[in-house]
Design a protein around this motif. Structure first.
Motif, short mmCIF file in Angstrom:
data_model
loop_
_atom_site.label_atom_id
_atom_site.label_comp_id
_atom_site.label_asym_id
_atom_site.label_seq_id
_atom_site.Cartn_x
_atom_site.Cartn_y
_atom_site.Cartn_z
N LEU A 2 0.84 -1.20 0.00
CA LEU A 2 0.00 0.00 0.00
C LEU A 2 0.87 1.24 0.00
CD1 LEU A 2 -2.60 1.60 0.20
CD2 LEU A 2 -2.67 1.06 2.64
N GLY A 3 1.88 1.26 0.87
CA GLY A 3 2.79 2.40 0.94
C GLY A 3 3.48 2.66 -0.39
N GLN A 4 3.89 1.59 -1.07
CA GLN A 4 4.55 1.73 -2.37
C GLN A 4 3.59 2.32 -3.40
OE1 GLN A 4 5.78 -2.30 -3.03
NE2 GLN A 4 7.80 -1.98 -2.11
N ALA A 5 2.34 1.85 -3.39
CA ALA A 5 1.34 2.36 -4.34
C ALA A 5 1.09 3.84 -4.11
CB ALA A 5 0.05 1.57 -4.22
N GLY A 49 -8.66 8.62 -12.93
CA GLY A 49 -9.10 8.06 -14.20
C GLY A 49 -9.63 6.64 -14.10
N GLY A 50 -9.57 6.06 -12.89
CA GLY A 50 -10.11 4.72 -12.69
C GLY A 50 -9.10 3.60 -12.71
N THR A 51 -7.84 3.90 -12.91
CA THR A 51 -6.81 2.87 -12.88
C THR A 51 -6.64 2.36 -11.45
OG1 THR A 51 -5.64 3.91 -14.71
CG2 THR A 51 -4.38 2.35 -13.36
N ILE A 52 -6.72 1.06 -11.27
CA ILE A 52 -6.56 0.49 -9.93
C ILE A 52 -5.11 0.55 -9.53
CG2 ILE A 52 -6.76 -1.62 -8.55
CD1 ILE A 52 -9.23 -2.31 -10.24
N LEU A 53 -4.84 1.18 -8.38
CA LEU A 53 -3.48 1.32 -7.87
C LEU A 53 -3.17 0.28 -6.80
CD1 LEU A 53 -3.46 5.20 -7.47
CD2 LEU A 53 -2.73 3.85 -9.45
N TRP A 54 -4.20 -0.14 -6.06
CA TRP A 54 -4.00 -1.07 -4.95
C TRP A 54 -5.31 -1.73 -4.58
CZ3 TRP A 54 -6.07 -1.03 0.04
CH2 TRP A 54 -5.47 -1.89 0.95
N THR A 55 -5.24 -3.00 -4.21
CA THR A 55 -6.40 -3.70 -3.64
C THR A 55 -5.96 -4.40 -2.37
OG1 THR A 55 -5.99 -5.71 -4.93
CG2 THR A 55 -7.50 -4.09 -5.88
N SER A 56 -6.85 -4.46 -1.41
CA SER A 56 -6.57 -5.11 -0.14
C SER A 56 -6.81 -6.61 -0.25
CB SER A 56 -7.47 -4.54 0.95
OG SER A 56 -8.80 -5.00 0.77
N GLY A 57 -6.42 -7.30 0.79
CA GLY A 57 -6.84 -8.68 0.94
C GLY A 57 -8.32 -8.70 1.27
N ALA A 58 -8.95 -9.83 1.09
CA ALA A 58 -10.40 -9.95 1.30
C ALA A 58 -10.74 -10.15 2.77
CB ALA A 58 -10.94 -11.12 0.48
N LEU A 59 -11.84 -9.55 3.17
CA LEU A 59 -12.43 -9.74 4.50
C LEU A 59 -13.83 -10.30 4.30
CD1 LEU A 59 -11.37 -6.40 6.21
CD2 LEU A 59 -10.54 -8.68 6.78
N PRO A 60 -14.44 -10.87 5.34
CA PRO A 60 -15.82 -11.35 5.20
C PRO A 60 -16.75 -10.25 4.69
CG PRO A 60 -14.89 -12.12 7.26
CD PRO A 60 -13.89 -11.16 6.66
N GLY A 61 -17.73 -10.63 3.90
CA GLY A 61 -18.65 -9.69 3.27
C GLY A 61 -19.41 -8.81 4.24
N SER A 67 -14.71 -0.01 8.46
CA SER A 67 -14.02 -0.97 9.32
C SER A 67 -12.94 -1.71 8.54
CB SER A 67 -15.00 -1.99 9.91
OG SER A 67 -15.93 -1.34 10.74
N ALA A 68 -13.27 -2.11 7.33
CA ALA A 68 -12.30 -2.82 6.50
C ALA A 68 -11.09 -1.94 6.21
CB ALA A 68 -12.95 -3.28 5.20
N ALA A 69 -11.32 -0.66 5.92
CA ALA A 69 -10.22 0.27 5.66
C ALA A 69 -9.35 0.43 6.91
CB ALA A 69 -10.77 1.62 5.21
N ARG A 70 -9.98 0.47 8.07
CA ARG A 70 -9.21 0.57 9.31
C ARG A 70 -8.40 -0.69 9.56
NH1 ARG A 70 -14.05 3.62 12.41
NH2 ARG A 70 -13.29 5.73 12.04
N ILE A 71 -9.02 -1.85 9.37
CA ILE A 71 -8.33 -3.13 9.58
C ILE A 71 -7.12 -3.24 8.67
CG2 ILE A 71 -8.56 -5.63 9.25
CD1 ILE A 71 -11.52 -5.27 10.24
N ARG A 72 -7.26 -2.84 7.44
CA ARG A 72 -6.19 -2.96 6.44
C ARG A 72 -5.15 -1.83 6.52
NH1 ARG A 72 -6.05 -8.00 5.82
NH2 ARG A 72 -7.85 -8.94 4.84
N GLY A 73 -5.34 -0.88 7.42
CA GLY A 73 -4.36 0.19 7.59
C GLY A 73 -4.39 1.24 6.50
N VAL A 74 -5.51 1.33 5.80
CA VAL A 74 -5.62 2.27 4.69
C VAL A 74 -5.59 3.72 5.18
CG1 VAL A 74 -7.11 3.07 2.81
CG2 VAL A 74 -6.85 0.62 3.25
N LEU A 75 -6.31 4.01 6.24
CA LEU A 75 -6.44 5.40 6.70
C LEU A 75 -5.12 6.00 7.16
CD1 LEU A 75 -9.91 5.07 8.44
CD2 LEU A 75 -9.39 5.72 6.08
N PRO A 76 -4.33 5.29 8.01
CA PRO A 76 -3.04 5.88 8.38
C PRO A 76 -2.08 6.02 7.19
CG PRO A 76 -3.50 3.91 9.72
CD PRO A 76 -4.63 4.09 8.76
#
Length: 108
Positions: A2-5, A49-61, A67-76
């Motif tokens: 994520l940091g690299q992206a 423009g819609g180019t995907i730069l990063w995707t997280s691992g999957a969490l339960p639906g 919450s998913a963004a917090r778990i994956r460390g996206v916000l910090p």
């Protein structure tokens, strides 16, 4: 990764990013009550423009997007990168550079 992206996005001169959660449909075992299907929640960061730069691992639906963004460390990571990030109402309450639409009437 994520940091690299985010570092690459900044180096490429992107002025803002887009953050969204996506439900990937599966046969089982995780059920999303909101969508009423089995699936996995994946967080996605894309360029304007819609180019995907990063995707997280999957969490339960059933995982909420914020919450998913917090778990994956996206916000910090976004905070550290300092890139304005547009997101939908599911991310209300996220701090830092995440911008979401108003809920309800902003004047009232």
């Amino acid at each position: 990764m994520l940091g690299q992206a985010l570092h690459k996005a900044k180096r490429d001169g992107l002025h803002y990013l887009v953050l969204d959660g996506m439900l990937i449909h599966t046969d089982r075992p995780y059920f999303s009550g909101k969508h009423r299907v089995h699936g996995m929640n994946v967080q996605v960061i894309a360029s304007p423009g819609g180019t995907i730069l990063w995707t997280s691992g999957a969490l339960p639906g059933k995982a909420h997007d914020l919450s998913a963004a917090r778990i994956r460390g996206v916000l910090p990571a976004l905070e550290q990168a300092g890139i304005i990030t547009l997101a939908d109402k599911a991310y209300q309450g996220a701090k830092g550079p995440v911008r979401t639409p108003y809920k309800g009437d902003p004047a009232g």
